[in-house]
Scaffold this motif. Structure first.
Motif, PDB file in Angstrom:
ATOM      1  N   TYR A 106       3.457  -0.141  -0.336  1.00  0.00           N
ATOM      2  CA  TYR A 106       3.342  -1.295   1.245  1.00  0.00           C
ATOM      3  C   TYR A 106       3.007  -0.880   2.287  1.00  0.00           C
ATOM      4  O   TYR A 106       4.055  -0.401   3.016  1.00  0.00           O
ATOM      5  CB  TYR A 106       5.233  -1.760   0.470  1.00  0.00           C
ATOM      6  CG  TYR A 106       5.212  -2.419  -0.633  1.00  0.00           C
ATOM      7  CD1 TYR A 106       5.513  -3.562  -1.325  1.00  0.00           C
ATOM      8  CD2 TYR A 106       5.209  -1.642  -1.724  1.00  0.00           C
ATOM      9  CE1 TYR A 106       5.188  -3.664  -2.469  1.00  0.00           C
ATOM     10  CE2 TYR A 106       6.365  -1.383  -3.360  1.00  0.00           C
ATOM     11  CZ  TYR A 106       6.573  -3.757  -3.060  1.00  0.00           C
ATOM     12  OH  TYR A 106       6.118  -3.356  -4.387  1.00  0.00           O
ATOM     13  N   GLY A 107       1.993  -2.001   2.755  1.00  0.00           N
ATOM     14  CA  GLY A 107       1.677  -1.421   4.263  1.00  0.00           C
ATOM     15  C   GLY A 107       2.402  -2.385   4.660  1.00  0.00           C
ATOM     16  O   GLY A 107       3.683  -3.203   4.358  1.00  0.00           O
ATOM     17  N   LYS A 108       2.734  -2.195   6.263  1.00  0.00           N
ATOM     18  CA  LYS A 108       2.857  -3.147   7.351  1.00  0.00           C
ATOM     19  C   LYS A 108       2.538  -5.280   7.098  1.00  0.00           C
ATOM     20  O   LYS A 108       3.701  -5.563   6.343  1.00  0.00           O
ATOM     21  CB  LYS A 108       2.430  -3.087   8.670  1.00  0.00           C
ATOM     22  CG  LYS A 108       2.884  -3.854   9.525  1.00  0.00           C
ATOM     23  CD  LYS A 108       2.519  -3.374  11.297  1.00  0.00           C
ATOM     24  CE  LYS A 108       3.433  -4.245  12.254  1.00  0.00           C
ATOM     25  NZ  LYS A 108       2.556  -4.174  13.747  1.00  0.00           N
ATOM     26  N   ASP A 109       1.267  -5.124   6.567  1.00  0.00           N
ATOM     27  CA  ASP A 109       0.472  -6.038   6.914  1.00  0.00           C
ATOM     28  C   ASP A 109       0.109  -6.510   4.765  1.00  0.00           C
ATOM     29  O   ASP A 109       0.085  -7.623   4.222  1.00  0.00           O
ATOM     30  CB  ASP A 109      -0.323  -6.722   7.781  1.00  0.00           C
ATOM     31  CG  ASP A 109      -0.108  -6.540   8.473  1.00  0.00           C
ATOM     32  OD1 ASP A 109       0.888  -7.538   9.241  1.00  0.00           O
ATOM     33  OD2 ASP A 109      -0.857  -6.300   9.409  1.00  0.00           O
ATOM     34  N   LEU A 110      -0.052  -5.315   4.307  1.00  0.00           N
ATOM     35  CA  LEU A 110      -1.007  -5.243   2.746  1.00  0.00           C
ATOM     36  C   LEU A 110      -0.128  -4.402   2.303  1.00  0.00           C
ATOM     37  O   LEU A 110       0.772  -3.556   2.232  1.00  0.00           O
ATOM     38  CB  LEU A 110      -2.386  -4.109   3.237  1.00  0.00           C
ATOM     39  CG  LEU A 110      -3.388  -5.833   3.589  1.00  0.00           C
ATOM     40  CD1 LEU A 110      -4.434  -4.568   4.262  1.00  0.00           C
ATOM     41  CD2 LEU A 110      -3.227  -6.642   3.300  1.00  0.00           C
ATOM     42  N   THR A 111       0.012  -5.197   0.875  1.00  0.00           N
ATOM     43  CA  THR A 111       0.462  -4.192  -0.613  1.00  0.00           C
ATOM     44  C   THR A 111      -0.596  -3.925  -1.356  1.00  0.00           C
ATOM     45  O   THR A 111      -1.917  -4.642  -1.666  1.00  0.00           O
ATOM     46  CB  THR A 111       1.344  -5.210  -0.852  1.00  0.00           C
ATOM     47  OG1 THR A 111       2.671  -5.699  -0.120  1.00  0.00           O
ATOM     48  CG2 THR A 111       2.014  -4.468  -2.457  1.00  0.00           C
ATOM     49  N   PHE A 112      -0.957  -2.145  -1.913  1.00  0.00           N
ATOM     50  CA  PHE A 112      -2.633  -2.134  -2.605  1.00  0.00           C
ATOM     51  C   PHE A 112      -1.318  -1.251  -3.724  1.00  0.00           C
ATOM     52  O   PHE A 112      -0.309  -1.325  -4.158  1.00  0.00           O
ATOM     53  CB  PHE A 112      -2.619  -1.108  -1.858  1.00  0.00           C
ATOM     54  CG  PHE A 112      -3.086  -0.807  -0.827  1.00  0.00           C
ATOM     55  CD1 PHE A 112      -4.282  -1.022  -0.561  1.00  0.00           C
ATOM     56  CD2 PHE A 112      -2.569  -1.231   0.854  1.00  0.00           C
ATOM     57  CE1 PHE A 112      -4.833  -1.600   0.863  1.00  0.00           C
ATOM     58  CE2 PHE A 112      -2.952  -1.005   2.240  1.00  0.00           C
ATOM     59  CZ  PHE A 112      -4.283  -1.275   1.851  1.00  0.00           C
ATOM     60  N   LYS A 113      -1.888  -1.583  -5.178  1.00  0.00           N
ATOM     61  CA  LYS A 113      -1.963  -0.838  -6.315  1.00  0.00           C
ATOM     62  C   LYS A 113      -2.518   0.490  -6.554  1.00  0.00           C
ATOM     63  O   LYS A 113      -3.875   0.151  -6.125  1.00  0.00           O
ATOM     64  CB  LYS A 113      -1.419  -2.027  -7.473  1.00  0.00           C
ATOM     65  CG  LYS A 113      -2.751  -2.286  -7.561  1.00  0.00           C
ATOM     66  CD  LYS A 113      -3.274  -3.754  -8.633  1.00  0.00           C
ATOM     67  CE  LYS A 113      -4.027  -4.329  -9.377  1.00  0.00           C
ATOM     68  NZ  LYS A 113      -3.873  -5.051 -10.781  1.00  0.00           N
ATOM     69  N   GLY A 114      -2.493   0.918  -6.897  1.00  0.00           N
ATOM     70  CA  GLY A 114      -3.662   1.809  -7.753  1.00  0.00           C
ATOM     71  C   GLY A 114      -3.148   2.828  -9.177  1.00  0.00           C
ATOM     72  O   GLY A 114      -2.417   3.183  -8.699  1.00  0.00           O
ATOM     73  N   GLY A 115      -4.120   2.992  -9.866  1.00  0.00           N
ATOM     74  CA  GLY A 115      -3.794   4.035 -10.878  1.00  0.00           C
ATOM     75  C   GLY A 115      -3.399   5.099 -10.224  1.00  0.00           C
ATOM     76  O   GLY A 115      -3.065   5.520  -9.340  1.00  0.00           O
ATOM     77  N   SER A 116      -2.980   5.942 -11.646  1.00  0.00           N
ATOM     78  CA  SER A 116      -3.049   7.819 -11.500  1.00  0.00           C
ATOM     79  C   SER A 116      -4.321   8.254 -10.078  1.00  0.00           C
ATOM     80  O   SER A 116      -5.289   7.670 -11.094  1.00  0.00           O
ATOM     81  CB  SER A 116      -2.336   8.734 -12.540  1.00  0.00           C
ATOM     82  OG  SER A 116      -1.931   9.868 -12.644  1.00  0.00           O
TER      83      SER A 116
END
Length: 166
Positions: free
Chosen positions: A51-61
């Motif tokens: 969770y960033g200030k303006d963006l949310t990211f997803k990623g695998g392992s």
């Protein structure tokens, strides 16, 4: 760097809340198959949500590429995102090839070392089921003597003492 909150989730019945627009949790090709020889999808496959200030990211392992969620936001930013070069080898092969001088590690030890510390703290917090306060300068857990003792672990095997530095 300023302090950050890290929430550690581990196990099949201890899943994090999934942000809106998360989409599908894909299988990461960097995770080796179990003894059955095939990877089987879980409710939520191993990975991370940042969770960033303006963006949310997803990623695998491991060394997986991060994706912006929701997809609609990713589409808006698509033209401004850097291109990620195609990897010539997977996470494990890259490490071995880097040891042999054939490739540069994509996961630098300057980052992987402190990240491994974070994982160890997560495992200790999970094992003791408690909140830990870690002092990175002193490299110790300040609020729990028993947890702090777990950081050192067992003594190294004879002959390996010179490589065992806290």
């Amino acid at each position: 760097m300023p302090a950050v909150d890290i929430n550690w989730y581990d196990g099949l019945d201890n899943l994090p809340p999934i942000p809106e627009g998360y989409g599908v949790s894909g299988l990461d090709p960097n995770i080796p198959a179990p003894s059955t020889g095939k990877l089987e999808p879980a409710k939520l496959n191993p990975g991370k949500i940042i969770y960033g200030k303006d963006l949310t990211f997803k990623g695998g392992s491991h060394a997986s590429i991060l994706q912006i969620i929701p997809e609609t936001k990713a589409k808006e930013l698509e033209s401004r995102l850097p291109e990620v070069p195609k990897s010539p080898s997977n996470h494990y092969a890259n490490f071995l090839k880097a040891c042999k001088g054939e490739e540069k590690t994509r996961s630098a030890f300057e980052i992987a070392g402190p990240l491994s510390q974070v994982f160890c703290l997560g495992v200790i917090a999970q094992r003791l089921n408690t909140k830990l306060i870690f002092d990175p300068q002193r490299k110790e857990i300040s609020n729990d003597k028993f947890a702090n003792a777990l950081l050192a672990g067992p003594p190294p095997a004879r002959g390996w003492e010179q490589y065992y530095k806290m």
